[in-house]
Design a protein around this motif. Sequence first.
Motif, PDB file in Angstrom:
ATOM      1  N   ILE A   1       0.835  -1.199   0.000  1.00  0.00           N
ATOM      2  CA  ILE A   1       0.000   0.000   0.000  1.00  0.00           C
ATOM      3  C   ILE A   1       0.873   1.253   0.000  1.00  0.00           C
ATOM      4  CG2 ILE A   1      -1.634   1.357   1.372  1.00  0.00           C
ATOM      5  CD1 ILE A   1      -2.874  -1.304   2.283  1.00  0.00           C
ATOM      6  N   ARG A   2       1.889   1.259   0.835  1.00  0.00           N
ATOM      7  CA  ARG A   2       2.772   2.420   0.904  1.00  0.00           C
ATOM      8  C   ARG A   2       3.471   2.663  -0.438  1.00  0.00           C
ATOM      9  NH1 ARG A   2       5.984   0.611   4.470  1.00  0.00           N
ATOM     10  NH2 ARG A   2       7.823   0.304   3.156  1.00  0.00           N
ATOM     11  N   SER A   3       3.970   1.588  -1.054  1.00  0.00           N
ATOM     12  CA  SER A   3       4.675   1.715  -2.328  1.00  0.00           C
ATOM     13  C   SER A   3       3.747   2.209  -3.434  1.00  0.00           C
ATOM     14  CB  SER A   3       5.294   0.378  -2.728  1.00  0.00           C
ATOM     15  OG  SER A   3       6.271  -0.027  -1.802  1.00  0.00           O
ATOM     16  N   TYR A   4       2.557   1.640  -3.483  1.00  0.00           N
ATOM     17  CA  TYR A   4       1.617   2.053  -4.522  1.00  0.00           C
ATOM     18  C   TYR A   4       1.159   3.492  -4.331  1.00  0.00           C
ATOM     19  CZ  TYR A   4       0.897  -2.299  -7.125  1.00  0.00           C
ATOM     20  OH  TYR A   4       1.049  -3.387  -7.949  1.00  0.00           O
ATOM     21  N   ARG A   5       0.930   3.892  -3.094  1.00  0.00           N
ATOM     22  CA  ARG A   5       0.518   5.280  -2.870  1.00  0.00           C
ATOM     23  C   ARG A   5       1.603   6.255  -3.335  1.00  0.00           C
ATOM     24  NH1 ARG A   5      -3.718   6.973  -0.087  1.00  0.00           N
ATOM     25  NH2 ARG A   5      -2.555   8.796   0.586  1.00  0.00           N
ATOM     26  N   GLN A   6       2.851   5.922  -3.103  1.00  0.00           N
ATOM     27  CA  GLN A   6       3.933   6.784  -3.559  1.00  0.00           C
ATOM     28  C   GLN A   6       4.014   6.793  -5.082  1.00  0.00           C
ATOM     29  OE1 GLN A   6       6.080   8.849  -1.607  1.00  0.00           O
ATOM     30  NE2 GLN A   6       6.238   9.631  -3.706  1.00  0.00           N
ATOM     31  N   LEU A   7       3.870   5.623  -5.690  1.00  0.00           N
ATOM     32  CA  LEU A   7       3.892   5.521  -7.148  1.00  0.00           C
ATOM     33  C   LEU A   7       2.770   6.345  -7.769  1.00  0.00           C
ATOM     34  CD1 LEU A   7       5.018   4.005  -9.717  1.00  0.00           C
ATOM     35  CD2 LEU A   7       3.257   2.290  -9.268  1.00  0.00           C
ATOM     36  N   LEU A   8       1.579   6.209  -7.212  1.00  0.00           N
ATOM     37  CA  LEU A   8       0.438   6.958  -7.741  1.00  0.00           C
ATOM     38  C   LEU A   8       0.620   8.460  -7.554  1.00  0.00           C
ATOM     39  CD1 LEU A   8      -2.354   4.603  -6.375  1.00  0.00           C
ATOM     40  CD2 LEU A   8      -1.621   4.806  -8.753  1.00  0.00           C
ATOM     41  N   ALA A   9       1.121   8.847  -6.393  1.00  0.00           N
ATOM     42  CA  ALA A   9       1.356  10.273  -6.137  1.00  0.00           C
ATOM     43  C   ALA A   9       2.365  10.845  -7.125  1.00  0.00           C
ATOM     44  CB  ALA A   9       1.839  10.473  -4.705  1.00  0.00           C
ATOM     45  N   ASP A  10       3.386  10.070  -7.438  1.00  0.00           N
ATOM     46  CA  ASP A  10       4.397  10.540  -8.397  1.00  0.00           C
ATOM     47  C   ASP A  10       3.780  10.742  -9.780  1.00  0.00           C
ATOM     48  OD1 ASP A  10       6.312  10.451  -6.422  1.00  0.00           O
ATOM     49  OD2 ASP A  10       7.164   8.532  -7.053  1.00  0.00           O
ATOM     50  N   HIS A  11       2.919   9.818 -10.203  1.00  0.00           N
ATOM     51  CA  HIS A  11       2.283   9.960 -11.512  1.00  0.00           C
ATOM     52  C   HIS A  11       1.337  11.146 -11.550  1.00  0.00           C
ATOM     53  CE1 HIS A  11       3.822   6.619 -13.829  1.00  0.00           C
ATOM     54  NE2 HIS A  11       3.592   5.776 -12.845  1.00  0.00           N
ATOM     55  N   VAL A  12       0.586  11.344 -10.469  1.00  0.00           N
ATOM     56  CA  VAL A  12      -0.320  12.491 -10.422  1.00  0.00           C
ATOM     57  C   VAL A  12       0.468  13.794 -10.444  1.00  0.00           C
ATOM     58  CG1 VAL A  12      -1.980  13.716  -8.966  1.00  0.00           C
ATOM     59  CG2 VAL A  12      -2.208  11.242  -9.300  1.00  0.00           C
ATOM     60  N   ALA A  13       1.575  13.830  -9.701  1.00  0.00           N
ATOM     61  CA  ALA A  13       2.414  15.030  -9.692  1.00  0.00           C
ATOM     62  C   ALA A  13       2.976  15.330 -11.079  1.00  0.00           C
ATOM     63  CB  ALA A  13       3.557  14.862  -8.691  1.00  0.00           C
ATOM     64  N   ALA A  14       3.163  14.279 -11.873  1.00  0.00           N
ATOM     65  CA  ALA A  14       3.675  14.453 -13.235  1.00  0.00           C
ATOM     66  C   ALA A  14       2.571  14.795 -14.229  1.00  0.00           C
ATOM     67  CB  ALA A  14       4.401  13.187 -13.678  1.00  0.00           C
ATOM     68  N   GLY A  15       1.327  14.886 -13.750  1.00  0.00           N
ATOM     69  CA  GLY A  15       0.229  15.322 -14.599  1.00  0.00           C
ATOM     70  C   GLY A  15      -0.752  14.263 -15.021  1.00  0.00           C
ATOM     71  N   ALA A  16      -0.633  13.042 -14.512  1.00  0.00           N
ATOM     72  CA  ALA A  16      -1.552  11.981 -14.912  1.00  0.00           C
ATOM     73  C   ALA A  16      -2.965  12.259 -14.417  1.00  0.00           C
ATOM     74  CB  ALA A  16      -1.076  10.636 -14.377  1.00  0.00           C
ATOM     75  N   GLY A  17      -3.933  12.124 -15.323  1.00  0.00           N
ATOM     76  CA  GLY A  17      -5.335  12.270 -14.941  1.00  0.00           C
ATOM     77  C   GLY A  17      -6.030  10.941 -14.753  1.00  0.00           C
ATOM     78  N   GLN A  18      -5.380   9.874 -15.191  1.00  0.00           N
ATOM     79  CA  GLN A  18      -5.894   8.510 -15.053  1.00  0.00           C
ATOM     80  C   GLN A  18      -4.704   7.562 -15.095  1.00  0.00           C
ATOM     81  OE1 GLN A  18      -9.381   6.982 -15.064  1.00  0.00           O
ATOM     82  NE2 GLN A  18      -7.984   5.416 -14.320  1.00  0.00           N
ATOM     83  N   ILE A  19      -4.714   6.553 -14.243  1.00  0.00           N
ATOM     84  CA  ILE A  19      -3.634   5.575 -14.158  1.00  0.00           C
ATOM     85  C   ILE A  19      -4.258   4.186 -14.199  1.00  0.00           C
ATOM     86  CG2 ILE A  19      -1.680   4.742 -12.771  1.00  0.00           C
ATOM     87  CD1 ILE A  19      -1.909   7.563 -11.311  1.00  0.00           C
ATOM     88  N   ARG A  20      -3.594   3.260 -14.902  1.00  0.00           N
ATOM     89  CA  ARG A  20      -4.073   1.874 -14.957  1.00  0.00           C
ATOM     90  C   ARG A  20      -2.981   0.938 -14.450  1.00  0.00           C
ATOM     91  NH1 ARG A  20      -7.899   0.866 -20.249  1.00  0.00           N
ATOM     92  NH2 ARG A  20      -8.562   3.036 -20.565  1.00  0.00           N
ATOM     93  N   ILE A  21      -3.384   0.011 -13.600  1.00  0.00           N
ATOM     94  CA  ILE A  21      -2.457  -1.007 -13.084  1.00  0.00           C
ATOM     95  C   ILE A  21      -3.189  -2.342 -13.034  1.00  0.00           C
ATOM     96  CG2 ILE A  21      -1.058  -1.779 -11.122  1.00  0.00           C
ATOM     97  CD1 ILE A  21      -0.754   1.104 -10.256  1.00  0.00           C
ATOM     98  N   ILE A  22      -2.520  -3.394 -13.484  1.00  0.00           N
ATOM     99  CA  ILE A  22      -3.010  -4.745 -13.253  1.00  0.00           C
ATOM    100  C   ILE A  22      -1.912  -5.529 -12.549  1.00  0.00           C
ATOM    101  CG2 ILE A  22      -2.322  -5.577 -15.558  1.00  0.00           C
ATOM    102  CD1 ILE A  22      -4.889  -7.434 -15.318  1.00  0.00           C
TER     103      ILE A  22
END
Length: 320
Positions: free
Chosen positions: A81-102
Amino acid sequence: MRTGAAAGHRGYFHEAVCYGSDDDLLAVVVPFLTGGVTAGEPTLVAFGERNTALVRAALGPDSGVSYLGGGDVYARPTAAIRSYRQLLADHVAAGAGQIRIIGELPPSAFGATWDWWARYESAINHAYDDFPLWSMCAYDTRTTPTPMLADVLRTHPRTALPDGRHVPNEGYTPPEAYLLENRPIAPDPLQAGAPAVELHDPTPARAREAVHEAGRGRLKVDDVDDLAVAVSEVVTNALRHGQPPVRFRLWTGADRIVVSVDDRGAGPSDPYAGLLPAGGAAPGGLGLWITHQSCNYVAMHRGADAFTLRLTAGNPHVTS
């Protein structure tokens, strides 16, 4: 722009993929991933080695998909959870409006430690709410035990099917209810024998001392130190927030140490205790969060007259 099942959805969208063949898996995964790349969305795969190779072969080189090490991501639920939250935050900070993960859990999850991975699957329905994430969790019906598949349907709001449909799971249970259920926990086989150490109302220092004495020469120093930290937090919580008496028991095996701490209280009221950092004034929440990061397995059980935490250092994947 959101597409497919996530169209018009805000926040986190969480689906299961229960597949019975490689073709069924690819029928869901390929459109999901290529749709993300076409839409310009960060699109990631966190599979084990076999399914990563399968997806790579189907998509071909230079697909635009990023591959994560599934085994690295899913070391422990709280760490994931901690790793994914950081990963998602980094993508949002880079401008992502939608992220997909499987992703998929490692084979070791489908055994003695399944309970805390089931809790993980439930908790992430809330843990990623503040991110624009569409995620899928893949489960092979040929190898996942039936009771665990039942938990999968209870912890995922929808299932993505090979024919392109995204159907609601009728048995889905919101995490606020699922995480507070009194789920049965199988005892560690070591607990069939008498504990090597039993203490009543111990100080945290005495509990740490017992762990260090038991672990000397048995496990890696770091594993013993981590267990001692976790035990200290758990005993402190029981003394401060539980109901006396507090009982500490410790068992040793060739490859692990198991510690059980119980008191006569009801346990934490926060359903996310241990899996997410404590918010507000949740009693004992930070200690439980630390504990979940320090042990190789943490089991919680609310009995008729006691709340029990069981901590394992070393190899927790023993079933007999």
